[in-house]
Design a protein around this motif. Sequence first.
Motif, PDB file in Angstrom:
ATOM      1  N   LYS A  71       0.596  -1.159  -0.129  1.00  0.00           N
ATOM      2  CA  LYS A  71       0.159   0.101  -0.555  1.00  0.00           C
ATOM      3  C   LYS A  71       0.763   1.065  -0.469  1.00  0.00           C
ATOM      4  O   LYS A  71       0.296   2.323   0.106  1.00  0.00           O
ATOM      5  CB  LYS A  71      -0.260   0.346   1.191  1.00  0.00           C
ATOM      6  N   ASN A  96       4.800   2.699  -7.458  1.00  0.00           N
ATOM      7  CA  ASN A  96       4.018   1.711  -6.492  1.00  0.00           C
ATOM      8  C   ASN A  96       4.733   0.358  -7.310  1.00  0.00           C
ATOM      9  O   ASN A  96       5.142   0.153  -7.603  1.00  0.00           O
ATOM     10  CB  ASN A  96       2.836   0.968  -6.694  1.00  0.00           C
ATOM     11  N   SER A 100       1.830  -4.514  -6.999  1.00  0.00           N
ATOM     12  CA  SER A 100       0.216  -3.999  -5.817  1.00  0.00           C
ATOM     13  C   SER A 100      -0.463  -3.617  -7.251  1.00  0.00           C
ATOM     14  O   SER A 100      -1.868  -3.381  -7.774  1.00  0.00           O
ATOM     15  CB  SER A 100       1.078  -2.408  -5.384  1.00  0.00           C
ATOM     16  N   LYS A 101       0.254  -3.024  -8.665  1.00  0.00           N
ATOM     17  CA  LYS A 101      -0.008  -2.808  -9.772  1.00  0.00           C
ATOM     18  C   LYS A 101      -1.070  -4.193 -10.629  1.00  0.00           C
ATOM     19  O   LYS A 101      -1.898  -3.780 -10.998  1.00  0.00           O
ATOM     20  CB  LYS A 101       1.128  -2.010 -10.747  1.00  0.00           C
ATOM     21  N   THR A 104      -3.869  -4.459  -9.096  1.00  0.00           N
ATOM     22  CA  THR A 104      -4.687  -2.673  -8.612  1.00  0.00           C
ATOM     23  C   THR A 104      -5.473  -2.895  -9.792  1.00  0.00           C
ATOM     24  O   THR A 104      -7.092  -2.586 -10.760  1.00  0.00           O
ATOM     25  CB  THR A 104      -4.639  -1.792  -8.462  1.00  0.00           C
ATOM     26  N   HIS A 105      -4.768  -3.611 -11.437  1.00  0.00           N
ATOM     27  CA  HIS A 105      -5.008  -3.380 -12.688  1.00  0.00           C
ATOM     28  C   HIS A 105      -6.295  -5.080 -12.561  1.00  0.00           C
ATOM     29  O   HIS A 105      -6.863  -4.870 -13.835  1.00  0.00           O
ATOM     30  CB  HIS A 105      -3.921  -4.168 -13.190  1.00  0.00           C
ATOM     31  N   THR A 108      -9.012  -3.116 -11.337  1.00  0.00           N
ATOM     32  CA  THR A 108      -9.880  -2.016 -12.549  1.00  0.00           C
ATOM     33  C   THR A 108     -10.986  -2.622 -13.281  1.00  0.00           C
ATOM     34  O   THR A 108     -11.812  -2.351 -14.308  1.00  0.00           O
ATOM     35  CB  THR A 108      -8.488  -1.585 -12.462  1.00  0.00           C
ATOM     36  N   TYR A 134      -4.835   2.987 -17.925  1.00  0.00           N
ATOM     37  CA  TYR A 134      -3.671   2.076 -17.328  1.00  0.00           C
ATOM     38  C   TYR A 134      -2.537   2.263 -17.573  1.00  0.00           C
ATOM     39  O   TYR A 134      -1.662   1.761 -18.165  1.00  0.00           O
ATOM     40  CB  TYR A 134      -4.560   0.964 -16.370  1.00  0.00           C
TER      41      TYR A 134
END
Length: 134
Positions: A71, A96, A100-101, A104-105, A108, A134
């Motif tokens: 985070k 990040n 994490s990418k 979160t991708h 998303t 993105y």
Amino acid sequence: MYRSGCGQELDRDMTMGELETIISELKNREAMGLYSISNEVIKLLGPETKSYILSFVNTCIRDREMPADLKKGHVTLIYKGEDRRVSRNYRPTTVNSVLSKIITHLITIRMTEITEREDMLQDNQYGSSVLQCY
């Protein structure tokens, strides 16, 4: 009204195909994350290492929690132009970690699919497509 079960779509495990697609879409030559791991290195990983990443991501999904270290990010100011002494001529960006990418991708992509399929956005709610950003 919206179809029930959308939460289940977000909670389902990531597949190896989804992971490989997301990894292939990572941009080259971006700033390295907090752990100095570049996107290019992630793209070169073999199947065994990718299976560890997949297991880690799926644990995060099942537990509905990301480790605190994922985070965190490194905030950098990007100069936009004009007078360098004026603060409004800079915009912040956060770098990040690659993990994490990836997480979160995935979220998303799934949320965008749900909102588009369920027609959740009003005509006056527009802008760049989340997937295109993105």
